[in-house]
Design a protein around this motif. Structure first.
Motif, PDB file in Angstrom:
ATOM      1  N   VAL A  65      51.587  49.039  58.644  1.00  0.00           N
ATOM      2  CA  VAL A  65      53.026  48.388  58.599  1.00  0.00           C
ATOM      3  C   VAL A  65      53.965  49.366  58.293  1.00  0.00           C
ATOM      4  N   ARG A 107      54.525  46.717  62.799  1.00  0.00           N
ATOM      5  CA  ARG A 107      53.256  45.923  62.691  1.00  0.00           C
ATOM      6  C   ARG A 107      52.273  46.168  63.452  1.00  0.00           C
ATOM      7  N   VAL A 128      55.311  40.282  57.014  1.00  0.00           N
ATOM      8  CA  VAL A 128      54.135  40.584  57.240  1.00  0.00           C
ATOM      9  C   VAL A 128      52.993  39.190  57.059  1.00  0.00           C
TER      10      VAL A 128
END
Length: 443
Positions: free
Chosen positions: A121, A104, A130
């Motif tokens: 991501v 990420r 997320v």
């Protein structure tokens, strides 16, 4: 030696210092756990082997062996789709497990501020990962309503979030796909490069290559107010009238989100609003004024967006909703003990369609009208059977002339002709993209 066995033998030599990378039924205690990774037991199909990959380089090397040997294979991230056999492979196939590709990174436009920023991501992330990460940065992205779902299947299948009218579908928010092709090349597909592949991946599924990274648009943190109430099915007419009225209100206010789920003994009504308000937003008060409240499952809460199934799409119609309710009641009377059949009404509006067009378009071909994307789901005990079927809804919708061609991939069963529902022109585009990027048909 079969192609699969040859591939497994070569894969073990590819990872000589990491024996746990390749798991098979004969020699590994890890095998039962590998089989049971998918969310639904309907997908616990024992494969010939599982390969756990943690880098794109490992994935590329594995794919090269798969291609050279001609072994059957499947790609798995979280394995959230509940349809039988999905996210898996049988005893003749190898599952490439890419859940560890879960990086990420926030990419800022021009190096400052969050205007135009993107979340870069890996496909192995869940939406819980997320959302939690972005919330800490004061940001949101359009993703799955179930936080345990993974990114890959959701985004390449279209991806209906909690507020489809606000920024469109999940696929519409993807700014770039990094894709590993069958020939081993790693390319980017976006609005400027490989644009045909970019469009195809926005709802066209994953059979063009393996997506190794998503660049997703982010937005200022979405503040959500929501209720989840359980109502009596005996009040079906009022519930359906309220659902239709709120769907029409959603065409005027893109911050509204709803779902109406008719289940065994109750109707779950979820109402959401993408802002904090001291009084119910216009339209949602219809749900709150229903006289059949059984229980408040989730009290009015402020926060952030943190089975076998099939689907059909229709125009909004109270008469159809009542037809479906009556048909569902009759079908439920015939089900074996322990089998639960339920269905959900969810809205997609013109604003959501326009948001997709404003983001470069997608491949799904749904029309720009207020519409309902139905989910029919079935849950059954181990020795039961799958009774989910959208054919009754489709037949009733045809009779009332409110049936739409589009079928949402994320909610469809394997036997439904999803890609054909996108329209002949879009099917041709996908075929041309597949011929260009996967000319040998590996995927």
């Amino acid at each position: 030696m079969t192609a699969t066995n040859t591939a497994l033998a070569r894969l073990r030599t590819l990872f000589p210092n990491a024996p746990n990378k390749v798991v098979n039924p004969a020699s590994d205690e890890q095998y039962p756990a590998a089989v049971a990774v998918p969310w639904s037991q309907t997908c616990w199909t024992p494969a010939a082997g599982y390969v756990y990959l943690s880098t794109v380089e490992e994935l590329a090397g594995t794919l090269a062996i798969i291609r050279e040997t001609g072994a059957k294979f499947a790609i798995r991230t979280t394995g959230h789709n509940p349809n039988v056999g999905f996210s898996s492979g049988d005893e003749t196939a190898i599952v490439l497990e890419i859940g560890q590709l879960n990086s990420r990174e926030l990419i800022l436009a021009d190096g400052e501020g969050d205007q135009g920023a993107i979340a870069r991501v890996g496909p192995g992330n869940t939406w819980r990962n997320v959302y939690g990460w972005l919330e800490g940065l004061g940001l949101s992205a359009i993703g799955g309503r179930d936080p345990e779902a993974g990114l890959g299947g959701f985004l390449t299948g279209g991806g209906m979030g909690a507020f489809p009218n606000l920024y469109g579908l999940g696929a519409d928010g993807v700014r770039n796909f990094q894709v590993l092709l069958a020939d081993g090349s790693l390319i980017n597909a976006n609005a400027e490069k490989n644009t045909d592949l970019y469009r195809a991946l926005k709802g066209g599924g994953s059979n063009f290559g393996i997506i190794t990274q998503f660049d997703i648009a982010v937005h200022p943190l979405i503040k959500v107010q929501y209720d989840l109430n359980l109502n009596s099915p005996e009040d079906h007419d009022a519930i359906n009238q309220a659902t239709v009225a709120v769907q029409h209100a959603m065409e005027e206010d893109s911050k509204i989100g709803i779902f109406t789920n008719f289940n065994n003994g109750f109707v779950a009504v979820g109402s959401l609003y993408a802002d904090h308000s001291d009084k119910p937003p216009r339209g949602l008060e219809l749900f709150r004024n229903l006289k059949s409240l059984v229980k408040t499952a989730v009290p009015s809460t402020r926060g952030t967006i943190l089975r076998s199934v099939c689907t059909v799409s229709t125009l909004i119609s109270h008469e159809l909703y009542e037809d479906v309710y009556r048909a569902w009641v009759e079908v439920c009377k015939t089900l074996p003990s322990g089998v639960v059949l339920h269905y959900t009404i969810q809205h997609m509006g013109k604003a959501g369609v326009q948001a997709g067009k404003g983001s470069g378009g997608n491949i799904m071909g749904y029309v720009s009208v207020p519409q309902t994307w139905w989910i029919v789901a079935c849950e059954w005990p181990k020795d039961g059977s799958d009774d989910s079927d959208a054919a009754a809804i489709q037949s009733l919708a045809e009779a009332r002339e409110v049936l739409l061609e589009y079928k949402c991939m994320n909610f469809a069963r394997g036997s439904q002709k999803v890609l054909a529902s996108y329209g002949a022109e879009n099917v041709k585009r996908m075929q041309e993209a597949a011929a260009r990027y996967d000319p040998e048909g590996v995927f």
